[in-house]
Structures are given as structure tokens and as C-alpha cells.
Write an enzyme that holds these catalytic residues in place. Structure first.
Site, short mmCIF file in Angstrom:
data_model
loop_
_atom_site.label_atom_id
_atom_site.label_comp_id
_atom_site.label_asym_id
_atom_site.label_seq_id
_atom_site.Cartn_x
_atom_site.Cartn_y
_atom_site.Cartn_z
N ARG A 98 -34.11 9.29 36.12
CA ARG A 98 -34.14 7.88 35.31
C ARG A 98 -33.25 7.05 35.96
O ARG A 98 -32.25 7.38 36.73
CB ARG A 98 -33.59 8.17 34.03
CG ARG A 98 -34.54 8.55 32.97
CD ARG A 98 -33.77 8.76 31.49
NE ARG A 98 -32.69 9.50 31.52
CZ ARG A 98 -31.49 9.36 31.33
NH1 ARG A 98 -31.12 7.83 31.58
NH2 ARG A 98 -30.47 10.14 31.37
N TYR A 237 -41.56 8.77 37.53
CA TYR A 237 -40.74 9.76 37.26
C TYR A 237 -40.33 9.88 35.74
O TYR A 237 -39.90 9.11 35.27
CB TYR A 237 -39.54 10.09 38.10
CG TYR A 237 -38.88 11.53 38.31
CD1 TYR A 237 -39.54 12.36 39.00
CD2 TYR A 237 -38.03 12.03 37.22
CE1 TYR A 237 -39.08 13.67 39.15
CE2 TYR A 237 -37.76 13.37 37.25
CZ TYR A 237 -38.30 14.31 38.17
OH TYR A 237 -37.96 15.56 38.40
N LYS A 246 -38.22 8.44 26.20
CA LYS A 246 -37.06 7.64 26.12
C LYS A 246 -37.26 6.22 25.57
O LYS A 246 -36.53 5.73 24.84
CB LYS A 246 -36.10 7.80 27.10
CG LYS A 246 -35.66 9.34 27.81
CD LYS A 246 -35.01 9.67 26.49
CE LYS A 246 -35.08 11.54 26.81
NZ LYS A 246 -34.07 12.12 27.38
N HIS A 266 -31.16 11.42 20.20
CA HIS A 266 -31.19 12.22 21.55
C HIS A 266 -30.91 13.79 21.16
O HIS A 266 -29.93 14.16 21.48
CB HIS A 266 -30.43 11.59 22.78
CG HIS A 266 -30.73 12.07 23.80
ND1 HIS A 266 -29.82 12.07 24.94
CD2 HIS A 266 -31.95 12.85 24.28
CE1 HIS A 266 -30.40 12.82 25.89
NE2 HIS A 266 -31.18 13.37 25.83
N SER A 288 -28.06 13.85 28.53
CA SER A 288 -28.77 14.59 29.36
C SER A 288 -28.42 15.57 30.39
O SER A 288 -27.12 15.52 31.12
CB SER A 288 -29.44 13.44 30.61
OG SER A 288 -30.01 12.29 29.69
N CYS A 290 -27.08 18.53 29.52
CA CYS A 290 -25.96 19.15 28.87
C CYS A 290 -26.38 20.10 28.08
O CYS A 290 -25.45 20.72 27.03
CB CYS A 290 -25.09 18.18 28.45
SG CYS A 290 -24.33 16.97 29.33
N ASP A 313 -35.34 17.57 22.84
CA ASP A 313 -34.86 16.53 23.27
C ASP A 313 -34.75 15.34 22.42
O ASP A 313 -33.81 14.58 22.38
CB ASP A 313 -35.67 15.97 24.22
CG ASP A 313 -35.00 14.99 25.19
OD1 ASP A 313 -33.95 15.27 25.93
OD2 ASP A 313 -35.41 14.02 25.45
N ARG A 405 -37.74 19.38 37.29
CA ARG A 405 -38.26 19.64 35.66
C ARG A 405 -39.65 20.27 35.66
O ARG A 405 -40.41 20.46 36.39
CB ARG A 405 -38.56 18.11 35.17
CG ARG A 405 -36.99 17.27 35.12
CD ARG A 405 -36.59 16.88 33.91
NE ARG A 405 -35.17 16.60 33.90
CZ ARG A 405 -34.40 16.33 32.97
NH1 ARG A 405 -34.84 16.69 31.79
NH2 ARG A 405 -33.33 15.75 32.89
P1 GTP Z 1 -32.25 16.63 29.36
O1 GTP Z 1 -33.47 17.20 29.48
O2 GTP Z 1 -31.75 15.79 30.52
O3 GTP Z 1 -32.00 15.72 28.03
O4 GTP Z 1 -31.12 18.15 29.49
P2 GTP Z 1 -30.66 19.02 28.25
O5 GTP Z 1 -29.87 18.54 27.47
O6 GTP Z 1 -32.10 19.60 27.52
O7 GTP Z 1 -30.01 20.00 29.14
P3 GTP Z 1 -30.63 21.46 29.86
O8 GTP Z 1 -30.56 22.76 28.47
O9 GTP Z 1 -31.87 21.48 30.19
O10 GTP Z 1 -29.22 22.13 30.46
C1 GTP Z 1 -29.01 21.47 31.46
C2 GTP Z 1 -28.26 22.38 32.62
O11 GTP Z 1 -27.09 22.81 32.05
C3 GTP Z 1 -29.16 23.41 32.93
O12 GTP Z 1 -28.88 23.61 34.54
C4 GTP Z 1 -28.57 24.65 32.52
O13 GTP Z 1 -28.76 25.89 32.94
C5 GTP Z 1 -27.21 24.29 32.05
N1 GTP Z 1 -26.67 24.86 30.82
C6 GTP Z 1 -27.28 24.70 29.61
N2 GTP Z 1 -26.75 25.53 28.69
C7 GTP Z 1 -25.33 25.98 29.26
C8 GTP Z 1 -24.15 26.51 28.91
O14 GTP Z 1 -24.19 27.00 27.59
N3 GTP Z 1 -23.25 26.84 29.46
C9 GTP Z 1 -23.48 26.43 31.02
N4 GTP Z 1 -22.38 26.69 31.78
N5 GTP Z 1 -24.57 25.63 31.48
C10 GTP Z 1 -25.65 25.48 30.64
C1 SPV Z 2 -32.99 12.87 29.74
O1 SPV Z 2 -32.77 12.35 31.27
O2 SPV Z 2 -32.49 12.94 28.91
C2 SPV Z 2 -34.38 13.62 29.93
C3 SPV Z 2 -35.41 13.44 31.15
O3 SPV Z 2 -34.73 14.37 28.99
S1 SPV Z 2 -36.18 12.01 31.23
O4 SPV Z 2 -37.35 12.23 30.39
O5 SPV Z 2 -36.33 11.65 32.38
O6 SPV Z 2 -35.43 10.85 30.66
MN MN Z 3 -32.98 14.27 27.29
#
Ligand code: GTP
Ligand code: SPV
Ligand code: MN
Length: 632
Positions: A98, A237, A246, A266, A288, A290, A313, A405
Site C-alpha cells: 500500500r 497491488y 481498504k 480494521h 497491518s 500485526c 481483516d 500475500r
Molecule cells: P494485514 O493483512 O496486513 O492486515 O495483517 P494481519 O494483521 O492479518 O497480520 P498477519 O496475521 O498476517 O501476521 C503478520 C505477520 O505477523 C506474519 O508474519 C505472522 O507470522 C506474524 N504473527 C502473527 N501472529 C503472531 C504472534 O502471535 N506472534 C508473533 N511473534 N508473530 C505473529
Molecule cells: C493491510 O495492509 O492492512 C492489508 C493488505 O490488509 S492490503 O489489502 O494491501 O491493504
Molecule cells: Mn489489513
């Protein structure tokens, strides 16, 4: 004639396209969605595509677009026996995340975009965009994608139509939304949000032989909140191009929510069932990358506890007639972060992405499968990196881009919740906020009230990730994990959250918590194992809601007592647990100073009630009267 064909017929008549294939009976049918037909004609006129394709959302259409992209080298078909119906796509190096600095909220008045958004005058921006879009689809196909955000027909759902020149966007939108002819039928008597997208390349006269067309010079992701329109140019992307996500479901929908009294957040939505079969639903907002996708699909390490996925999400939440808050997931797919996903960290995700998935910017193995950092201990020999280069030639580089992704259908997830398609949504009992914080923020804290919980939301800050362009690891404020996604003045957004206490009996509202899986020890390693073990924190929250788990009342909120967390079978040493649940008075007083500084940007829009919360937090920290309390 079926309503779908009626609409198509009139659209095509309007566009001057040969309609014979669609109509062999009398064309004497009342015209239904004039606005849509007029908008399609206007965009066609502006962008001058060679063809217009109205998407029906069928499997045949999806398959033929995928085939076309394979021919254009935009898609690589993965090994069908390892990953059936899966494709790999590689973006260009300047189009990997983004683009927050190219994202604009063009409200009539600058103050309505607030201090956290980029603002431009809507008249000037519109005229600038019109110049960019002029003739930009020459030589190519313009796709019209009707989509529903939320189960079709749900009282919380909304309709959008995305026009794009990217077949990658069409295929991704078919995974991410409910898309196609059923929505066109809905459009006979509903309005829609127009979402216009072009990758802005190749422009007429350009000879651009690339698998990932995008515009190097000009990238714009633009929202017109009053007229509820989205225009996006130059990027292909994720959130820049899949405009349902978003742009619509957060930036435009947050504005709709404010006008109409609901919330677009979110947030993931999960179901949690205890061993006795009692079930609740939680929503959780983390910035994001996290941990939302991972928490939403969590496989709990605690026997008998089951987590089910509603959304990973975005959540749209409304108070219903019973005065309680219900949520739907407006999306139908997940656009999840690949790196870090493995059968240990997220077995449910690994099963989901076994088929019907589009991967972007991951590595490619010799066998024609995908690979990324964290999937297994070591990269398989002969693996190509996300740019298609031989890994052995550049061993210090990552194989997958950190923001690589997968786009995958939620219905393929083994832990999808039974209410995923329920148009009424699910009753939310708890809302969690969180972020990546190496220190200061305990593993879990419960707020004292809705107002205090809203204050929790305003205090969210997190170390920046690869999900957006820019430096990684730097701590930044990200209130409610909505900093890049709130479509209006964030100070007004805080007030909107506070207003829910007035919209219903506050005892009906969910309890609010703050979690942090990311504290690090002196060795720089995470203190908490995370992933499946986060189920232990969810259990504590579940039992707090039932008045069963013990907590300590601290200046920042209720924190678990050392014995109240179920740590059965978890080899966590006492010091680590102590650190994870500690409220460090000195560090918190610094946190308060930083919040005071930050909140100034909101000026008079910052709600007095939240200034009061900050003031009271500071006083409690000075007094530091931590006491152990029994369950309520
Ligand atoms: P967006 O799609 O960008 O909104 O991200 P998200 O909030 O859905 O995050 P996602 O669950 O995809 O995790 C992002 C990264 O954090 C990945 O590389 C995970 O492996 C890592 N991660 C997720 N949960 C944990 C956790 O509980 N502990 C740790 N150390 N890392 C984590
Ligand atoms: C984020 O960045 O929080 C995402 C990926 O979920 S995107 O759809 O590219 O915004
Ligand atoms: Mn997101």
C-alpha cells in the site's frame, strides 16, 4: 427475460454493443439502474478501451482470465498435483505494498479529512485524474465487476462496482468479494459505490512488455467521501487496486458508518467456544501485518477450546433492535501475509491455501510449489525468489517479499464459522486492540468502561511493518489500527466511537481489551510464544466476560493475576510471565507524555472525555494503587 440479462441488455444497448447474444425477445423492459449504465458509458468514453467486459463471476470466466494471464506471463500455474488451481504472480519492484503517501481523502473541506489524511481539493484532483485516465485503457479490455460487500441481501451489506483494466484485479476480486451476476440483479433496485481503477500502463504508444503493468511516474489512490467515489491509478497491488477492501470497506464505509450510526473497522472477527460448548464472538483491531489473520484462524493449544473464522481483516458493526452490537465480515476472501505462515504457526491457513489461491511475490520451488521465509526451516534448493531470480545467486536477499500475500477463499478454510454467511452477523462480546510493541504494553489489559476502552483504541501504536511503503520497525501511532484507513477526521471518529455509549444501554456493549503478543526480552526474542498460544489469552478474556477469571486492578486497567492465566503445558519461565504482565510505572508515565504530545494534532476535535481519560490515567500512575480484585 431474467433480470440479469435485462440489465445486461440495457447496459449493452447503452454502450452500443451488439446485444444479440443476450436478447431474443422484446427489448421493451423498463430501464433499472440508469446510474450504472451512465457511469460505465462515461468511463468507457474517458478511458477508450477496445472492449468492455461485464463480469458474471462464473468459474468459466475466472478460468479463462487465468489462462489468458498465463499466456501473458502474468500468472505462473503452480504444480496442479501439489497446489491445484493455484497461481503465482510477481509484481514489479516498485509496486509491492500500500502507498500511504499516494492515498488521498478529497473531502470538500480540508478539516473533514483531518490531520492524519492527505487532502487535496476535490475539484482539482478530479480534473487531474481525468487527464491521467484519458485514453489510459486504449488497446485493452475494460472489466466491469459488480460486487457485494457482505452476504448478498444482508441488511449490513453494500454494493460496489469496480471498473478496472487489470485481469489480476478481476480474479482477485472474485476471491475477495461476492462478485458477478447475482450482484447485478441486486443492482436493479440498489445504489452502488463506483470504484474506478487503472494500472495506468501500457499507455497508448508505449511498448511495455511486462507481466505486471503499472505506472512508474503516477500513482494515486483517491477517495471522494461526500460523493462516495474511489479513483485509483497506477498501482496493481493489494489495497491500492482491490478497491473493495481498504478503499471501500474501510475509508468510504467508515464515513458511511459515521453518517448512519455504525462502525467500519480494521478488525478480524472470530468465534470462540469453550469445552462446555459455550460460544462467543470477538472482534480485534491490530495494524497491518500485526496478527489479525493468524488470530482469526488460531488453532488453540488448550484442549477443548475451538476458534472459528468469520473475518480476518474488516468488520462492519451495527447495533440491532435488541441494543447489542453485531458484526459481519464484508469480504469473502483473505489477502493474507505469506511470510511466517507455516503448519506450526497457522495450520488452518496452510490448509486453506492448498487450492484455489493466487499467490503474489512468493518464491517458486523447482517442483512448481510456493515457498516463503518461515514456511519451513530452510529454502528448498533451486528455489527462485519473488522476482524470479535464482536464489543461490543472491543468498542474502529474501526469497519472498516481506509483504508477499495469498488471496484465498474463506469458504475453503477448515475452521470457517457456521455464521460466516449469516446476513444478520454475529453478536460481539469483546473488542481487542493491539499492536507490535517490544516493551511497556502488557500481554493483556481489560478496560474499565466503554469510554476507557475507546481511549485504549486511541492509544494504539505499533512498529511499522512491510504492509505499507516506508521504513520498517519504527514506532508510530495508529489509533484503532485505522490510521491509514479512516475516511474522515480521526478526531470525529473518536467521538463517533464514544457516541455508542449513548446509542444503547452501555451494559449491552462489548467489553474492550488491549493485547500485545510482541514484547521482547533482553536477548531480542519474543517473550510470548504467540500464535496458537494466544488462545490462552482469549480464554482469560472469555472467562472475564463470564466473571470467572481473576484480575489485578492496575492504573492502566485490569491485568491478569499470575495464577489466573492458564499456562498448562507451556514452558514459560516465571520471569517472562512476570515481565509480560508487568505495569511499569515509569515507562507508562513516558507513554502518557508521548500521548499528550500526539493527541495535540487533533486539536479541538479531540474529545474532552478522552483527555479526561488520559488525565485520570496519569493520576492513577502517580498514585499507583495496584490492588488484587476478585472477579466482578
Ligand atoms: P494485514 O493483512 O496486513 O492486515 O495483517 P494481519 O494483521 O492479518 O497480520 P498477519 O496475521 O498476517 O501476521 C503478520 C505477520 O505477523 C506474519 O508474519 C505472522 O507470522 C506474524 N504473527 C502473527 N501472529 C503472531 C504472534 O502471535 N506472534 C508473533 N511473534 N508473530 C505473529
Ligand atoms: C493491510 O495492509 O492492512 C492489508 C493488505 O490488509 S492490503 O489489502 O494491501 O491493504
Ligand atoms: Mn489489513
Amino acid at each position: 427475460m431474467q433480470p440479469f440479462y435485462q440489465t445486461l441488455f440495457f447496459l449493452f444497448c447503452f454502450l452500443g454493443i451488439n446485444t444479440e447474444v443476450f436478447c431474443n425477445s422484446s427489448p421493451n423492459i423498463p430501464f433499472q439502474n440508469e446510474r450504472l449504465a451512465a457511469w460505465i458509458a462515461e468511463v468507457e468514453n474517458l478511458c477508450s478501451p477496445d472492449r468492455v467486459h461485464i463480469c458474471d463471476g462464473s468459474q468459466e470466466e475466472y478460468d479463462s482470465l487465468c489462462e489468458e494471464m498465463v499466456k501473458l506471463k502474468s500468472f505462473i500455474r503452480l504444480n496442479d498435483s501439489l497446489r491445484p488451481d493455484c497461481f503465482l504472480s510477481r509484481s514489479s519492484c516498485d509496486d509491492v505494498a500500500r502507498l500511504e503517501d499516494r492515498t488521498f481523502i478529497c473531502s470538500f473541506h480540508k478539516k473533514d479529512a483531518g490531520p492524519t489524511n492527505n487532502w487535496r481539493d476535490p475539484v482539482e484532483m478530479r480534473s487531474h485524474l481525468k487527464n491521467l485516465f484519458k485514453g489510459c485503457m486504449r488497446g485493452r479490455t475494460m472489466y466491469v465487476i459488480p460486487f457485494s460487500m457482505g452476504p448478498i441481501g444482508s441488511p449490513i451489506a453494500q454494493i460496489g462496482v469496480e471498473i478496472t483494466d487489470s485481469p489480476y484485479v478481476v480474479c482477485s476480486m472474485r476471491i475477495m468479494t461476492r462478485m458477478g451476476k447475482e450482484v447485478l440483479t441486486e443492482l436493479l433496485n440498489k445504489d452502488f459505490v463506483p470504484c474506478l481503477h487503472s494500472v495506468g500502463a501500457p499507455l497508448s504508444g508505449e511498448c511495455l512488455d511486462t507481466a505486471w503493468p503499472c505506472n512508474r511516474e503516477n500513482k494515486y489512490i483517491v477517495h471522494f467521501p461526500e460523493t462516495k467515489e474511489i479513483w485509483s491509478f497506477g498501482s496493481g497491488y493489494g489495497g491500492n487496486a482491490l478497491l473493495a477492501k481498504k478503499c471501500f470497506a474501510l475509508r468510504i464505509a467508515s464515513r458511511m458508518g459515521r453518517e448512519e450510526g455504525w462502525l467500519a473497522e480494521h478488525m478480524l472477527i472470530l468465534g470462540i467456544e469453550n469445552p462446555a460448548g459455550e460460544k462467543k464472538y470477538f472482534a480485534a483491531a491490530f495494524p497491518s501485518a500485526c496478527g489479525k489473520t493468524n488470530l482469526a484462524m488460531l488453532k488453540s493449544s488448550l484442549p477443548g477450546w475451538k476458534i472459528t473464522l468469520v473475518g480476518d481483516d474488516i468488520a462492519w458493526m451495527k447495533i440491532k433492535e435488541d441494543g447489542k452490537l453485531y458484526a459481519i465480515n464484508p469480504e469473502a476472501g483473505m489477502f493474507g501475509v505469506a511470510p511466517g505462515t507455516s503448519s506450526t504457526t497457522n495450520p488452518h491457513a496452510m490448509e486453506t491455501i492448498q487450492k484455489d489461491t493466487i499467490f503474489t511475490n512468493v518464491g517458486l520451488t523447482k517442483e512448481g510449489d510456493v515457498w516463503w521465509e518461515g514456511m519451513t526451516k530452510e529454502a528448498p534448493g533451486g528455489c527462485l525468489n519473488w522476482m524470479g531470480e535464482c536464489f543461490e545467486h543472491c543468498p542474502n536477499e529474501k526469497i519472498a517479499h516481506p509483504n508477499a500475500r495469498f488471496a484465498t477463499p474463506i469458504k475453503n478454510c477448515p475452521c470457517v464459522d457456521e455464521a460466516f454467511e449469516d446476513p444478520e452477523g454475529v453478536l460481539i462480546s469483546a473488542i481487542l486492540f493491539g499492536g507490535r510493541r517490544q516493551s511497556v504494553i502488557p500481554l493483556v489489559t481489560e478496560s474499565f468502561s466503554w469510554q476507557h476502552g475507546t481511549f485504549f483504541g486511541t492509544t494504539v501504536s505499533s512498529e511499522a511493518t512491510a504492509a505499507a511503503n516506508g521504513p520498517i520497525g519504527i514506532l508510530r501511532h495508529d489509533p484503532f489500527a485505522m490510521l491509514p484507513f479512516c475516511g474522515y477526521n480521526m478526531g470525529d471518529y473518536f467521538s463517533h466511537w464514544l457516541s455508542f455509549e449513548k446509542r444503547t444501554d452501555p451494559s449491552h456493549l462489548p467489553k474492550i481489551f488491549y493485547v500485545n503478543w510482541f514484547q521482547k526480552g533482553e536477548d531480542g526474542k519474543f517473550l510470548w510464544p504467540g500464535f496458537g498460544e494466544n488462545g490462552r489469552v482469549l480464554k482469560w478474556i472469555f472467562e472475564r466476560l463470564d466473571g470467572k477469571a481473576k484480575a489485578k486492578k492496575t492504573p492502566i486497567g485490569f491485568v491478569p493475576t499470575l495464577e489466573s492465566m492458564d499456562l498448562t503445558g507451556l514452558p514459560l519461565d516465571h520471569d517472562a510471565l512476570h515481565q509480560l504482565l508487568k505495569v511499569d510505572q515509569k515507562a507508562w508515565l513516558q507513554e502518557v507524555e508521548e500521548l499528550k504530545r500526539y493527541f495535540k494534532i487533533f486539536d479541538h476535535t479531540f474529545p474532552k472525555k478522552l483527555s479526561q481519560e488520559l488525565f485520570e490515567l496519569e493520576n492513577r500512575l502517580h498514585a499507583d494503587l495496584s490492588e488484587e480484585v476478585s472477579p466482578p
